[in-house]
Design an enzyme around this catalytic site. Structure first.
Site, mmCIF file in Angstrom:
data_model
loop_
_atom_site.group_PDB
_atom_site.id
_atom_site.type_symbol
_atom_site.label_atom_id
_atom_site.label_comp_id
_atom_site.label_asym_id
_atom_site.label_seq_id
_atom_site.Cartn_x
_atom_site.Cartn_y
_atom_site.Cartn_z
ATOM 1 N N CYS A 94 -3.919 -0.251 43.766
ATOM 2 C CA CYS A 94 -5.065 0.420 43.150
ATOM 3 C C CYS A 94 -6.284 -0.491 42.991
ATOM 4 O O CYS A 94 -6.902 -0.833 43.978
ATOM 5 C CB CYS A 94 -4.635 1.054 41.834
ATOM 6 S SG CYS A 94 -5.693 2.433 41.390
ATOM 7 N N ARG A 128 -11.818 12.253 39.015
ATOM 8 C CA ARG A 128 -10.897 11.183 39.408
ATOM 9 C C ARG A 128 -9.752 11.811 40.201
ATOM 10 O O ARG A 128 -9.406 12.975 39.989
ATOM 11 C CB ARG A 128 -10.343 10.482 38.155
ATOM 12 C CG ARG A 128 -11.381 9.733 37.365
ATOM 13 C CD ARG A 128 -10.745 9.012 36.192
ATOM 14 N NE ARG A 128 -9.863 7.931 36.639
ATOM 15 C CZ ARG A 128 -10.280 6.732 36.996
ATOM 16 N NH1 ARG A 128 -11.567 6.434 36.948
ATOM 17 N NH2 ARG A 128 -9.426 5.815 37.379
ATOM 18 N N HIS A 193 1.048 3.679 42.145
ATOM 19 C CA HIS A 193 1.686 2.807 41.166
ATOM 20 C C HIS A 193 2.598 3.625 40.303
ATOM 21 O O HIS A 193 3.059 4.669 40.718
ATOM 22 C CB HIS A 193 0.725 1.933 40.364
ATOM 23 C CG HIS A 193 -0.564 2.512 39.925
ATOM 24 N ND1 HIS A 193 -1.499 1.751 39.300
ATOM 25 C CD2 HIS A 193 -1.094 3.738 40.019
ATOM 26 C CE1 HIS A 193 -2.551 2.500 39.045
ATOM 27 N NE2 HIS A 193 -2.328 3.693 39.458
HETATM 28 N N1 GLN Z 1 -11.010 1.230 38.630
HETATM 29 C C1 GLN Z 1 -10.531 1.779 39.847
HETATM 30 C C2 GLN Z 1 -10.874 3.251 40.024
HETATM 31 O O1 GLN Z 1 -10.875 4.015 39.077
HETATM 32 C C3 GLN Z 1 -9.037 1.537 40.007
HETATM 33 C C4 GLN Z 1 -8.210 2.116 38.893
HETATM 34 C C5 GLN Z 1 -6.785 1.706 38.908
HETATM 35 O O2 GLN Z 1 -6.416 0.565 39.248
HETATM 36 N N2 GLN Z 1 -5.952 2.609 38.433
HETATM 37 O O3 GLN Z 1 -11.140 3.687 41.114
#
Ligand code: GLN
Length: 244
Positions: A94, A128, A193
């Site tokens: 990620c 998201r 993850h």
């Molecule tokens: N900050 C990054 C995003 O939101 C990765 C987030 C994460 O590692 N879960 O895209």
């Protein structure tokens, strides 16, 4: 035999129990009588690329990524490049995955990445990308399914680098092109993850074999383990992905 793991930013880049991935690797080595050594590498630390067989970096919130991105470039870029070139296994999840590419752009800001692989990430408008995910991958010339969980605002698009896999359920790199993650030499980057390895024990073993080959020059035949709990964890993650 011995596997030498370098844990990059274990305090800054560790969400969704990404650290569980390292414990899982450790147990699977120890159960087989393979020595396992972990070295922590945080802000300001440099490392010798020849001294590690498996490099691991977990996920992080945008603010954690900003904090480590500059440090990565200043103190670790050359060693990361060498480690990749000489065939060490690299797993980045990620936020860590995003930093392997050229850049992560968000809110008018551009975070420079390591440029180890040809990809870019942009926080585009829209929700998201969250939820259970499954992908089909082809490692060791065998098609396998990985199951996990994703939660990212950034959309990643690959240039010349190849994806880790094809999305079966969930969003993947950007919710549009059907690709998930990146794979080049022995480097793997992925949005999965939650933690990834306990749900996909065969991937843990793939990384262990690759790391041991890096250290000892020969790919070992790993002793099979009693994996009924791991299998159940995989199937539960897969069922969640199928149910959407
Ligand atoms: N900050 C990054 C995003 O939101 C990765 C987030 C994460 O590692 N879960 O895209």
């Amino acid at each position: 035999m011995k596997l030498r793991l370098l844990s990059l930013y274990p305090d800054q880049m560790n969400i969704y129990a990404d650290r569980g991935n390292m414990l899982f690797l450790q147990h699977r080595c120890e159960w087989r009588g393979i020595d396992f050594e972990v070295t922590r590498c945080g802000p300001g630390d440099r490392f010798d690329p020849g001294a590690f067989d498996l490099l691991y970096m977990g996920g992080g919130q945008d603010r954690d990524q900003k904090a480590v991105a500059r440090d990565l470039l200043e103190t670790k870029q050359e060693s990361m490049r060498k480690a990749k070139e000489t065939g060490a296994a690299i797993l980045a999840v990620c936020g860590g995955y995003q930093l392997l590419g050229h850049s992560y752009e968000l809110e008018g800001e551009r975070i420079e990445g390591l440029g180890l692989v040809d990809l870019k990430t942009v926080r585009e408008p829209g929700p998201r990308l969250i939820g259970p995910v499954s992908i089909e991958v082809d490692l060791e010339n065998e098609k396998r399914v990985l199951a996990g969980f994703e939660n990212h605002g950034g959309r990643t698009r690959l240039g010349a680098s190849a994806p880790l896999g094809r999305v079966l359920h969930g969003h993947g790199n950007n919710g549009e092109d059907g690709f998930e993650g990146v794979r080049e030499d022995n480097l793997i980057g992925t949005y999965l993850h939650g933690p990834l390895l306990p749900k996909n024990a065969w991937l843990a073993d793939h990384l262990i074999s690759t790391g041991l080959e890096h250290h000892h020059g020969e790919r070992p035949e790993l002793e099979p383990l009693e994996d009924s709990l791991e299998q159940a964890a995989h199937e539960a993650a897969l069922a969640a992905a199928r149910a959407g």
